[in-house]
Motif scaffolding. Sequence first.
Motif, PDB file in Angstrom:
ATOM      1  N   PRO A   1       0.827  -1.214   0.000  1.00  0.00           N
ATOM      2  CA  PRO A   1       0.000   0.000   0.000  1.00  0.00           C
ATOM      3  C   PRO A   1       0.859   1.262   0.000  1.00  0.00           C
ATOM      4  N   GLY A   2       0.542   2.172  -0.874  1.00  0.00           N
ATOM      5  CA  GLY A   2       1.290   3.417  -0.960  1.00  0.00           C
ATOM      6  C   GLY A   2       2.509   3.337  -1.849  1.00  0.00           C
ATOM      7  N   SER A   3       2.718   2.226  -2.508  1.00  0.00           N
ATOM      8  CA  SER A   3       3.871   2.074  -3.384  1.00  0.00           C
ATOM      9  C   SER A   3       3.825   3.077  -4.529  1.00  0.00           C
ATOM     10  N   ALA A   4       4.990   3.636  -4.860  1.00  0.00           N
ATOM     11  CA  ALA A   4       5.074   4.520  -6.022  1.00  0.00           C
ATOM     12  C   ALA A   4       5.253   3.727  -7.304  1.00  0.00           C
ATOM     13  N   ALA A   5       5.907   2.578  -7.201  1.00  0.00           N
ATOM     14  CA  ALA A   5       6.148   1.734  -8.370  1.00  0.00           C
ATOM     15  C   ALA A   5       4.865   1.017  -8.782  1.00  0.00           C
ATOM     16  N   PRO A   6       4.725   0.675 -10.048  1.00  0.00           N
ATOM     17  CA  PRO A   6       3.610  -0.195 -10.451  1.00  0.00           C
ATOM     18  C   PRO A   6       3.779  -1.557  -9.772  1.00  0.00           C
ATOM     19  N   VAL A   7       2.725  -2.075  -9.171  1.00  0.00           N
ATOM     20  CA  VAL A   7       2.844  -3.329  -8.433  1.00  0.00           C
ATOM     21  C   VAL A   7       1.819  -4.359  -8.890  1.00  0.00           C
ATOM     22  N   VAL A   8       2.232  -5.621  -8.797  1.00  0.00           N
ATOM     23  CA  VAL A   8       1.328  -6.765  -8.880  1.00  0.00           C
ATOM     24  C   VAL A   8       1.495  -7.524  -7.582  1.00  0.00           C
ATOM     25  N   VAL A   9       0.448  -7.651  -6.800  1.00  0.00           N
ATOM     26  CA  VAL A   9       0.518  -8.410  -5.551  1.00  0.00           C
ATOM     27  C   VAL A   9      -0.084  -9.787  -5.787  1.00  0.00           C
ATOM     28  N   THR A  10       0.468 -10.800  -5.090  1.00  0.00           N
ATOM     29  CA  THR A  10       0.062 -12.191  -5.345  1.00  0.00           C
ATOM     30  C   THR A  10      -0.339 -12.897  -4.053  1.00  0.00           C
ATOM     31  N   PRO A  11      -1.374 -12.437  -3.377  1.00  0.00           N
ATOM     32  CA  PRO A  11      -1.775 -13.051  -2.107  1.00  0.00           C
ATOM     33  C   PRO A  11      -2.619 -14.307  -2.294  1.00  0.00           C
ATOM     34  N   HIS A  12      -2.574 -15.194  -1.289  1.00  0.00           N
ATOM     35  CA  HIS A  12      -3.623 -16.202  -1.167  1.00  0.00           C
ATOM     36  C   HIS A  12      -4.741 -15.593  -0.318  1.00  0.00           C
ATOM     37  N   SER A  13      -5.779 -16.348  -0.028  1.00  0.00           N
ATOM     38  CA  SER A  13      -6.983 -15.755   0.571  1.00  0.00           C
ATOM     39  C   SER A  13      -6.719 -15.097   1.918  1.00  0.00           C
ATOM     40  N   ARG A  14      -5.938 -15.722   2.780  1.00  0.00           N
ATOM     41  CA  ARG A  14      -5.664 -15.118   4.096  1.00  0.00           C
ATOM     42  C   ARG A  14      -4.826 -13.850   3.951  1.00  0.00           C
ATOM     43  N   GLU A  15      -3.838 -13.901   3.075  1.00  0.00           N
ATOM     44  CA  GLU A  15      -3.029 -12.705   2.845  1.00  0.00           C
ATOM     45  C   GLU A  15      -3.873 -11.599   2.206  1.00  0.00           C
TER      46      GLU A  15
END
Length: 273
Positions: A124-138
Amino acid sequence: MDAEWAARDVAKVVRIPQDSDDKYSRGVLGVRTGSVLYPGAAVLGVEAAWRTGLGMVRYVGPAPELVLARRPETVTADGRVQAWLIGSGTDAATRGSDETAALRGILEGVVPVVVDAGALDLAPGSAAPVVVTPHSREHDRLRSALDLEPSDGSAASVAETARALGGTVLLKGATTIVADPDGRSVVVRPGVPWLATAGTGDVLGGILGALVAASFADDEPEHLLELAASAAWLHGRAAALAASDLGRHGGPITALDVAATVPRAVAEVIAGL
């Protein structure tokens, strides 16, 4: 109904090298993953990145000797990259201040970042373009950090997370859902149930990092949603191929088996199979 990603979609993303290419123009992925407790995550992610097809992998995490023992072509010096993969095999609860500062520096940069596992709290708040890869709990923990209610597992919920984050979200599960901040979402059907085993998420991170680095080496890169969905598809297809080698009903596979089969999945896509 959300669009379902297919081989023809992946074919638009996979970059085939040209005679004019060199290792830099094919894409360079920086990897800062693994930890003392989970060093294998770094090995798996780096292995998968190489197997997906790009010019160079720079590994700057702990225990580089383990990575080099498996993939001696890996570069362990910092330098120019077109994308980063961070967080796999790490735990935010035990992360030191120096490591936090290093990860924040990556997230404050301009190149895209694949954010997994123990680095998700920094997204959250990243300046870079991000792809996050969470599982359901994350995913629920990430939503809590974004002041959102727990997810119901729907594509709409993943899209809501993407809007709040300002980045692309790949929610891992029996069916993978990918959404971006613009409200677009796609689903990726699973390869085989044999894929549900330790370390396969680290392999997915490496595949995705490689696709992003290769794409962003070009002047007109693909959108992160397309790259994330394609990574999930290749991950599932590689698992299906690895399992099918053991008979028509499949059989037990490991994360390294999946990584080793990624080139076959890529080759199928290129051949139009």
